[in-house]
Motif scaffolding. Structure first.
Motif, PDB file in Angstrom:
ATOM      1  N   ALA A   7       3.265  81.941  11.385  1.00  0.00           N
ATOM      2  CA  ALA A   7       1.867  81.916  11.787  1.00  0.00           C
ATOM      3  C   ALA A   7       1.529  83.220  12.493  1.00  0.00           C
ATOM      4  O   ALA A   7       2.392  83.867  13.091  1.00  0.00           O
ATOM      5  CB  ALA A   7       1.592  80.736  12.722  1.00  0.00           C
ATOM      6  N   GLY A  22       7.276  81.983  14.052  1.00  0.00           N
ATOM      7  CA  GLY A  22       7.684  80.870  13.211  1.00  0.00           C
ATOM      8  C   GLY A  22       9.171  80.640  13.326  1.00  0.00           C
ATOM      9  O   GLY A  22       9.905  81.485  13.840  1.00  0.00           O
ATOM     10  N   ASN A  64      10.923  79.926  10.527  1.00  0.00           N
ATOM     11  CA  ASN A  64      11.423  80.524   9.290  1.00  0.00           C
ATOM     12  C   ASN A  64      10.212  81.004   8.490  1.00  0.00           C
ATOM     13  O   ASN A  64       9.073  80.806   8.905  1.00  0.00           O
ATOM     14  CB  ASN A  64      12.293  79.534   8.501  1.00  0.00           C
ATOM     15  N   SER A 115       3.647  83.143   4.391  1.00  0.00           N
ATOM     16  CA  SER A 115       4.260  81.844   4.628  1.00  0.00           C
ATOM     17  C   SER A 115       3.800  80.816   3.595  1.00  0.00           C
ATOM     18  O   SER A 115       2.726  80.919   3.010  1.00  0.00           O
ATOM     19  CB  SER A 115       3.914  81.338   6.028  1.00  0.00           C
ATOM     20  N   GLU A 116       4.627  79.832   3.403  1.00  0.00           N
ATOM     21  CA  GLU A 116       4.255  78.711   2.545  1.00  0.00           C
ATOM     22  C   GLU A 116       3.003  78.034   3.088  1.00  0.00           C
ATOM     23  O   GLU A 116       2.151  77.577   2.332  1.00  0.00           O
ATOM     24  CB  GLU A 116       5.407  77.714   2.480  1.00  0.00           C
ATOM     25  N   GLY A 117       2.871  78.006   4.401  1.00  0.00           N
ATOM     26  CA  GLY A 117       1.718  77.372   5.037  1.00  0.00           C
ATOM     27  C   GLY A 117       0.382  77.984   4.645  1.00  0.00           C
ATOM     28  O   GLY A 117      -0.643  77.325   4.700  1.00  0.00           O
ATOM     29  N   HIS A 176      -5.745  76.776  13.201  1.00  0.00           N
ATOM     30  CA  HIS A 176      -5.814  76.450  11.774  1.00  0.00           C
ATOM     31  C   HIS A 176      -7.213  76.020  11.332  1.00  0.00           C
ATOM     32  O   HIS A 176      -7.383  75.040  10.616  1.00  0.00           O
ATOM     33  CB  HIS A 176      -4.749  75.411  11.412  1.00  0.00           C
ATOM     34  N   PRO A 198      -2.109  80.563   9.507  1.00  0.00           N
ATOM     35  CA  PRO A 198      -0.869  80.854   8.775  1.00  0.00           C
ATOM     36  C   PRO A 198      -0.805  82.337   8.398  1.00  0.00           C
ATOM     37  O   PRO A 198      -1.825  82.932   8.058  1.00  0.00           O
ATOM     38  CB  PRO A 198      -0.962  80.008   7.515  1.00  0.00           C
ATOM     39  N   HIS A 251      -0.054  76.134   0.946  1.00  0.00           N
ATOM     40  CA  HIS A 251       0.178  74.726   0.628  1.00  0.00           C
ATOM     41  C   HIS A 251      -1.091  73.882   0.636  1.00  0.00           C
ATOM     42  O   HIS A 251      -1.114  72.802   0.071  1.00  0.00           O
ATOM     43  CB  HIS A 251       1.251  74.108   1.536  1.00  0.00           C
ATOM     44  N   ARG A 265       8.853  79.907   5.914  1.00  0.00           N
ATOM     45  CA  ARG A 265       8.007  78.811   5.439  1.00  0.00           C
ATOM     46  C   ARG A 265       6.847  78.499   6.385  1.00  0.00           C
ATOM     47  O   ARG A 265       5.773  78.122   5.964  1.00  0.00           O
ATOM     48  CB  ARG A 265       8.878  77.571   5.218  1.00  0.00           C
ATOM     49  N   ASN A 266       7.067  78.664   7.696  1.00  0.00           N
ATOM     50  CA  ASN A 266       6.019  78.271   8.640  1.00  0.00           C
ATOM     51  C   ASN A 266       5.557  79.408   9.551  1.00  0.00           C
ATOM     52  O   ASN A 266       5.117  79.164  10.669  1.00  0.00           O
ATOM     53  CB  ASN A 266       6.447  77.056   9.470  1.00  0.00           C
TER      54      ASN A 266
END
Length: 185
Positions: A177, A170, A172, A124-126, A88, A120, A129, A174-175
């Motif tokens: 990678a 991931g 889900n 993904s949300e990541g 990251h 990410p 965010h 949302r996360n």
């Protein structure tokens, strides 16, 4: 088929051992060889770029907290480093800083040494965010960066990396990678 000829069906059985890690799980489930994954060499310098306060055993942390800034030269000689991890970091860099940092990794890595990257995935949300995220990654990013010939020449494509593992992982959406390994040629 003529009379008296029998149709022969060939069934090829494949034997696998019980999957004990992600790569053999992939190979068994997909019934094909998995992507190349290189274990770092022992007895060599290992770096953790953009470490922040995430320390990995056996690595030398390098980041703003340790006085190193992405895009600046790494304090190592050419081909001195046996492995680099970066978790990251790249998504926080602008294009020029990202390319400069990747070129530094290329310079200091030994032939056959891995650069392992986690960023990410763009869906993904990541990826969205953190307002500091500047670039986004897909499973095609490394191939497009290193192998495409249709670009207009605004960036050199003479990379000394081959793409090894390149997985979307991931729990889900949302996360998700992108987990990749670039291997110095």
């Amino acid at each position: 088929m003529g009379t008296g000829e029998a149709k022969v069906t060939l069934i090829v059985k494949r034997n696998y051992s019980a999957p004990r890690h992600l790569q053999t799980l992939f190979e068994t489930g997909m019934d094909r060889p998995g992507p190349k994954f290189v274990q770092p060499r022992s007895q060599s310098v290992w770096l953790n770029l953009g470490a922040g306060y995430k320390f990995i055993a056996g690595t030398i942390p390098l980041g703003a907290e340790q006085g190193w800034w992405a895009g600046t030269p790494l304090p190592y000689r050419d081909k001195e480093v046996g492995a680099i991890w970066t978790f990251h970091l790249f998504e926080h860099l602008d294009k020029d800083t990202f390319i400069a940092t990747l070129r530094e990794c290329e310079r200091v890595l030994q032939s056959g040494a891995p650069l392992t990257v986690v960023v990410p995935h763009y869906i993904s949300e990541g990826a969205y965010h953190d307002l500091d995220h500047k670039i986004f990654f897909t499973e095609s990013t490394w191939k497009n960066l290193m192998c495409n010939t249709y670009y207009d020449g605004t960036m050199e494509r003479n990379w000394k990396f081959e793409i090894g593992i390149n997985l979307i992982m991931g729990l889900n959406v949302r996360n998700l990678a992108l987990v990749s390994q670039l291997i110095k040629t």
